[in-house]
Design a protein around this motif. Structure first.
Motif, mmCIF file in Angstrom:
data_model
loop_
_atom_site.group_PDB
_atom_site.id
_atom_site.type_symbol
_atom_site.label_atom_id
_atom_site.label_comp_id
_atom_site.label_asym_id
_atom_site.label_seq_id
_atom_site.Cartn_x
_atom_site.Cartn_y
_atom_site.Cartn_z
ATOM 1 N N ILE A 1 42.444 27.685 68.155
ATOM 2 C CA ILE A 1 41.962 27.453 69.521
ATOM 3 C C ILE A 1 40.630 28.162 69.749
ATOM 4 O O ILE A 1 39.705 27.619 70.356
ATOM 5 N N ALA B 1 37.108 26.612 68.881
ATOM 6 C CA ALA B 1 36.465 25.656 69.786
ATOM 7 C C ALA B 1 35.321 26.300 70.564
ATOM 8 O O ALA B 1 34.464 25.592 71.110
ATOM 9 N N GLN B 2 35.300 27.631 70.592
ATOM 10 C CA GLN B 2 34.250 28.349 71.304
ATOM 11 C C GLN B 2 33.067 28.714 70.408
ATOM 12 O O GLN B 2 32.118 29.352 70.866
ATOM 13 N N ALA C 1 36.692 33.262 65.707
ATOM 14 C CA ALA C 1 37.553 32.967 66.849
ATOM 15 C C ALA C 1 37.562 34.106 67.863
ATOM 16 O O ALA C 1 37.662 33.863 69.071
ATOM 17 N N HIS D 1 29.805 27.871 68.747
ATOM 18 C CA HIS D 1 28.744 26.880 68.947
ATOM 19 C C HIS D 1 27.546 27.092 68.032
ATOM 20 O O HIS D 1 26.595 26.308 68.073
ATOM 21 N N ASP E 1 34.715 19.531 60.921
ATOM 22 C CA ASP E 1 34.970 18.804 62.165
ATOM 23 C C ASP E 1 35.618 19.674 63.232
ATOM 24 O O ASP E 1 35.752 19.237 64.388
ATOM 25 N N LEU E 2 36.010 20.873 62.882
ATOM 26 C CA LEU E 2 36.592 21.787 63.863
ATOM 27 C C LEU E 2 35.536 22.401 64.771
ATOM 28 O O LEU E 2 35.878 23.016 65.786
ATOM 29 N N PHE E 3 34.266 22.235 64.413
ATOM 30 C CA PHE E 3 33.180 22.908 65.120
ATOM 31 C C PHE E 3 32.249 21.901 65.787
ATOM 32 O O PHE E 3 31.985 20.820 65.247
ATOM 33 N N THR E 4 31.731 22.286 66.927
ATOM 34 C CA THR E 4 30.808 21.407 67.640
ATOM 35 C C THR E 4 29.488 21.249 66.905
ATOM 36 O O THR E 4 28.794 20.247 67.076
#
Length: 289
Positions: A219, A222-223, A114, A225, A249-252
């Motif tokens: 939060i 979400a950054q 994070a 990748h 599922d928290l990660f792209t």
């Protein structure tokens, strides 16, 4: 004995694990964070031969193993321990790192992710505690009651309330032998031997959660990748299964894999399945050429 000075000059140790075979080619480094919390990382072994794919750089948490204790309590809480990972990255001279955490060590790995998403090349979370991250119902009780016919189950039930009420790590560690079987698919001689590996460090355990503030971590994820792999044990009574799978599922770019016939230590109970799961994630350098 490799060591470095962290952000506050605390001297921390790390182990470097490579293949035993003479003349084995050098592998890219993988920073590894043990769980416990504050358990000596020797319990990880070489993660079922992961050294065939990566050089394991295994950090000793503050106050654990050869690492010095933290001079302050705030620097030893699990979100703050991410600063030690960043100090290790700088010490190693790496622009970015591959990072793997097990159990409580995944909290530190996620805090690092994070705070420094641009410094991650990959992230692997082994049997992470997930209730602080996701809202998926905890199914661990179903896994645990599935063991009710086993000879250790009565002792577990008799001591679990006391474990919940434990005020210090020392109190909890005294009860742990009665609780340990729920972390395993099968409570075998191999499991009992493994539980005796890796000393616990109560002072560091207590500081791990003391004053820990996870604000902003969810939060920040979400950054992230980079590729993320979440590994769950199908029979892990410590974490449950469904919440662990939901972490991906928290990660792209996240995915999850379940190891059948394994609990909290899948590389011990199902080394072949564990190795197969990670081989697709940690390709050999030649595979990426």
């Amino acid at each position: 004995m490799p060591s470095f000075a962290s952000h506050d000059e605390t001297v921390l140790h790390y182990d470097v694990l490579t293949p035993d075979a003479a003349g084995a080619p050098e592998r890219p480094p993988l920073v590894v964070l043990a769980g416990g919390p504050a358990r000596h990382p020797e319990y990880l072994g070489d993660l079922a031969g992961l050294t065939r794919l990566r050089t394991l750089v295994v950090l000793h948490q503050r106050g654990v193993g050869a690492s010095s204790p933290s001079p302050t309590a705030p620097a030893a809480s699990w979100p703050a321990l991410a600063d030690d990972v960043e100090a290790l990255r700088r010490h190693l001279g790496l622009a970015e790192i591959e990072l793997l955490g097990h159990s409580a060590g995944t909290r530190v790995a996620l805090a690092y992710a994070a705070r420094h998403p641009h410094r991650l090349a990959s992230l692997c979370l082994l049997t992470p505690p997930a209730q602080w991250l996701v809202t998926v119902p905890d199914d661990s009780s179903h896994i645990i009651t599935g063991h009710r016919a086993e000879p250790w189950y009565a002792d577990y039930v008799a001591h679990r309330i006391a474990a919940t009420a434990a005020k210090t790590a020392s109190d909890l560690n005294h009860l742990f032998p009665y609780l340990a079987p729920i972390a395993w698919s099968r409570w075998t001689a191999q499991a009992r031997e493994h539980e005796a590996t890796g000393a616990w460090h109560p002072a560091a355990q207590d500081l791990f959660f003391a004053g820990a503030d996870p604000a902003g971590i969810l939060i920040g994820l979400a950054q992230v990748h980079c590729p993320v792999l979440v590994v769950a044990g199908a029979d892990d009574g410590l974490t449950g299964l469904a919440p662990v799978l939901a972490v991906a599922d928290l990660f792209t770019n996240g995915r999850a894999v379940t190891i059948a016939g394994a609990g909290h230590y899948p590389w011990v109970e199902q080394p072949q399945a564990f190795t197969a799961a990670l081989a697709g994630f940690y390709r050999r350098p030649a595979d990426t050429a």
